[in-house]
Design a protein around this motif. Structure first.
Motif, PDB file in Angstrom:
ATOM      1  N   HIS A   1      67.262 -28.296  28.059  1.00 58.85           N
ATOM      2  CA  HIS A   1      68.063 -29.262  27.308  1.00 58.85           C
ATOM      3  C   HIS A   1      67.384 -30.630  27.274  1.00 58.85           C
ATOM      4  O   HIS A   1      67.421 -31.327  26.251  1.00 58.85           O
ATOM      5  CB  HIS A   1      69.474 -29.365  27.893  1.00 58.85           C
ATOM      6  CG  HIS A   1      70.388 -30.213  27.079  1.00 58.85           C
ATOM      7  ND1 HIS A   1      70.802 -31.453  27.502  1.00 58.85           N
ATOM      8  CD2 HIS A   1      70.944 -30.018  25.859  1.00 58.85           C
ATOM      9  CE1 HIS A   1      71.592 -31.987  26.580  1.00 58.85           C
ATOM     10  NE2 HIS A   1      71.693 -31.142  25.578  1.00 58.85           N
ATOM     11  N   ILE A   2      66.751 -31.019  28.366  1.00 51.64           N
ATOM     12  CA  ILE A   2      66.025 -32.298  28.386  1.00 51.64           C
ATOM     13  C   ILE A   2      64.954 -32.298  27.296  1.00 51.64           C
ATOM     14  O   ILE A   2      64.815 -33.266  26.544  1.00 51.64           O
ATOM     15  CB  ILE A   2      65.371 -32.556  29.764  1.00 51.64           C
ATOM     16  CG1 ILE A   2      66.437 -32.894  30.800  1.00 51.64           C
ATOM     17  CG2 ILE A   2      64.310 -33.661  29.690  1.00 51.64           C
ATOM     18  CD1 ILE A   2      67.088 -34.256  30.656  1.00 51.64           C
ATOM     19  N   TYR A   3      64.199 -31.195  27.194  1.00 49.86           N
ATOM     20  CA  TYR A   3      63.141 -31.129  26.180  1.00 49.86           C
ATOM     21  C   TYR A   3      63.719 -31.098  24.763  1.00 49.86           C
ATOM     22  O   TYR A   3      63.134 -31.679  23.846  1.00 49.86           O
ATOM     23  CB  TYR A   3      62.214 -29.936  26.434  1.00 49.86           C
ATOM     24  CG  TYR A   3      61.316 -30.183  27.633  1.00 49.86           C
ATOM     25  CD1 TYR A   3      60.266 -31.096  27.554  1.00 49.86           C
ATOM     26  CD2 TYR A   3      61.534 -29.530  28.839  1.00 49.86           C
ATOM     27  CE1 TYR A   3      59.449 -31.349  28.644  1.00 49.86           C
ATOM     28  CE2 TYR A   3      60.723 -29.772  29.935  1.00 49.86           C
ATOM     29  CZ  TYR A   3      59.684 -30.690  29.834  1.00 49.86           C
ATOM     30  OH  TYR A   3      58.883 -30.938  30.920  1.00 49.86           O
ATOM     31  N   GLU A   4      64.874 -30.455  24.576  1.00 45.87           N
ATOM     32  CA  GLU A   4      65.524 -30.463  23.260  1.00 45.87           C
ATOM     33  C   GLU A   4      65.934 -31.881  22.871  1.00 45.87           C
ATOM     34  O   GLU A   4      65.703 -32.316  21.735  1.00 45.87           O
ATOM     35  CB  GLU A   4      66.761 -29.556  23.271  1.00 45.87           C
ATOM     36  CG  GLU A   4      66.458 -28.082  23.357  1.00 45.87           C
ATOM     37  CD  GLU A   4      67.708 -27.248  23.619  1.00 45.87           C
ATOM     38  OE1 GLU A   4      68.839 -27.756  23.461  1.00 45.87           O
ATOM     39  OE2 GLU A   4      67.535 -26.074  23.997  1.00 45.87           O
ATOM     40  N   ILE A   5      66.550 -32.602  23.807  1.00 47.79           N
ATOM     41  CA  ILE A   5      66.973 -33.982  23.531  1.00 47.79           C
ATOM     42  C   ILE A   5      65.743 -34.862  23.319  1.00 47.79           C
ATOM     43  O   ILE A   5      65.727 -35.727  22.433  1.00 47.79           O
ATOM     44  CB  ILE A   5      67.873 -34.527  24.657  1.00 47.79           C
ATOM     45  CG1 ILE A   5      69.195 -33.758  24.689  1.00 47.79           C
ATOM     46  CG2 ILE A   5      68.120 -36.028  24.496  1.00 47.79           C
ATOM     47  CD1 ILE A   5      70.030 -33.880  23.421  1.00 47.79           C
ATOM     48  N   ALA A   6      64.694 -34.648  24.114  1.00 48.55           N
ATOM     49  CA  ALA A   6      63.458 -35.431  23.938  1.00 48.55           C
ATOM     50  C   ALA A   6      62.901 -35.235  22.530  1.00 48.55           C
ATOM     51  O   ALA A   6      62.441 -36.198  21.908  1.00 48.55           O
ATOM     52  CB  ALA A   6      62.428 -35.048  24.996  1.00 48.55           C
ATOM     53  N   ASP A   7      62.960 -34.013  22.013  1.00 59.25           N
ATOM     54  CA  ASP A   7      62.503 -33.768  20.638  1.00 59.25           C
ATOM     55  C   ASP A   7      63.346 -34.555  19.638  1.00 59.25           C
ATOM     56  O   ASP A   7      62.812 -35.140  18.695  1.00 59.25           O
ATOM     57  CB  ASP A   7      62.551 -32.272  20.302  1.00 59.25           C
ATOM     58  CG  ASP A   7      61.444 -31.479  20.963  1.00 59.25           C
ATOM     59  OD1 ASP A   7      60.459 -32.082  21.437  1.00 59.25           O
ATOM     60  OD2 ASP A   7      61.577 -30.235  21.027  1.00 59.25           O
ATOM     61  N   CYS A   8      64.663 -34.582  19.844  1.00 59.29           N
ATOM     62  CA  CYS A   8      65.550 -35.357  18.958  1.00 59.29           C
ATOM     63  C   CYS A   8      65.232 -36.845  19.034  1.00 59.29           C
ATOM     64  O   CYS A   8      65.137 -37.525  18.009  1.00 59.29           O
ATOM     65  CB  CYS A   8      67.014 -35.147  19.339  1.00 59.29           C
ATOM     66  SG  CYS A   8      67.637 -33.499  19.047  1.00 59.29           S
ATOM     67  N   VAL A   9      65.064 -37.339  20.262  1.00 60.45           N
ATOM     68  CA  VAL A   9      64.746 -38.757  20.457  1.00 60.45           C
ATOM     69  C   VAL A   9      63.426 -39.088  19.769  1.00 60.45           C
ATOM     70  O   VAL A   9      63.325 -40.070  19.026  1.00 60.45           O
ATOM     71  CB  VAL A   9      64.690 -39.110  21.962  1.00 60.45           C
ATOM     72  CG1 VAL A   9      64.159 -40.526  22.168  1.00 60.45           C
ATOM     73  CG2 VAL A   9      66.063 -38.954  22.603  1.00 60.45           C
ATOM     74  N   ASN A  10      62.415 -38.249  19.986  1.00 60.87           N
ATOM     75  CA  ASN A  10      61.100 -38.509  19.382  1.00 60.87           C
ATOM     76  C   ASN A  10      61.156 -38.485  17.859  1.00 60.87           C
ATOM     77  O   ASN A  10      60.493 -39.288  17.201  1.00 60.87           O
ATOM     78  CB  ASN A  10      60.061 -37.513  19.897  1.00 60.87           C
ATOM     79  CG  ASN A  10      59.651 -37.810  21.316  1.00 60.87           C
ATOM     80  OD1 ASN A  10      59.753 -38.938  21.782  1.00 60.87           O
ATOM     81  ND2 ASN A  10      59.203 -36.790  22.018  1.00 60.87           N
TER      82      ASN A  10
END
Length: 182
Positions: free
Chosen positions: A76-85
């Protein structure tokens, strides 16, 4: 084997530039991916946001770092990081892949039996333990690279590791040591 439940994963994203938080706040407040934006520099030196669809907390710092808090999995952290990026690429000018790191995993477990904490303090060694029942109802155990709170009920909270495998192993190792202490 003890079931380990992840209760919080904290991740960071590092951008290689300073961020103008006031301008970022104005821009983010107009984005559909963002459910809330709070920037009050007199109170906090960071920009607080929540990202859809689950209102994950994301904090931006002027230094170019960003923290993601409150996730229940590393994925989930990596999914949110993709959204943030994706959002930040529309705002900042950069042509590199920002570094995403897991900075802490907090997990809980229940060993299934009560523990006599005074005995446990002696068993684990006083140089690894803090136990002051008048101050806090748990024993704090400092492992090699993690910290665990151990409650008399048999519940354990483990924090400080950055890989899920390490966290699971730490909880299982600790649980096996605790099972013999009554």
């Amino acid at each position: 084997m003890v079931e380990t439940t992840v209760v919080n994963v904290i991740g960071t994203i590092t951008y290689q530039q300073e961020i103008a938080l006031g301008a970022l706040a104005d821009t983010l407040s107009q984005r559909n991916e963002i459910t809330s934006v709070t920037y009050e520099p007199a109170e906090n030196h960071w920009l607080q946001t929540r990202f859809a669809p689950d209102n994950t907390y994301v904090a931006f710092y002027r230094s170019g770092r960003c923290s993601i808090v409150g996730s229940n999995s590393v994925d989930h952290i990596y999914e949110i990081a993709d959204c943030v990026n994706t959002v930040i690429r529309d705002i900042l000018d950069f042509n590199y892949e920002p570094k995403v790191e897991i900075s802490n995993i907090v997990a809980t477990a229940d060993i299934g039996s009560s523990i006599h904490l005074e005995t446990l303090a002696l068993e684990l060694g006083m140089n690894h333990v803090e136990y002051e029942p008048e101050q806090f109802p748990a024993l704090m155990y400092r492992g090699e690279n993690y910290t665990a709170l151990i409650f008399a009920s048999g519940k354990v909270l483990c924090t400080g590791l950055t890989k899920m495998e390490e966290t699971t192993k730490a909880v299982e190792d600790l649980a096996s040591r605790l099972k013999g202490v009554k």
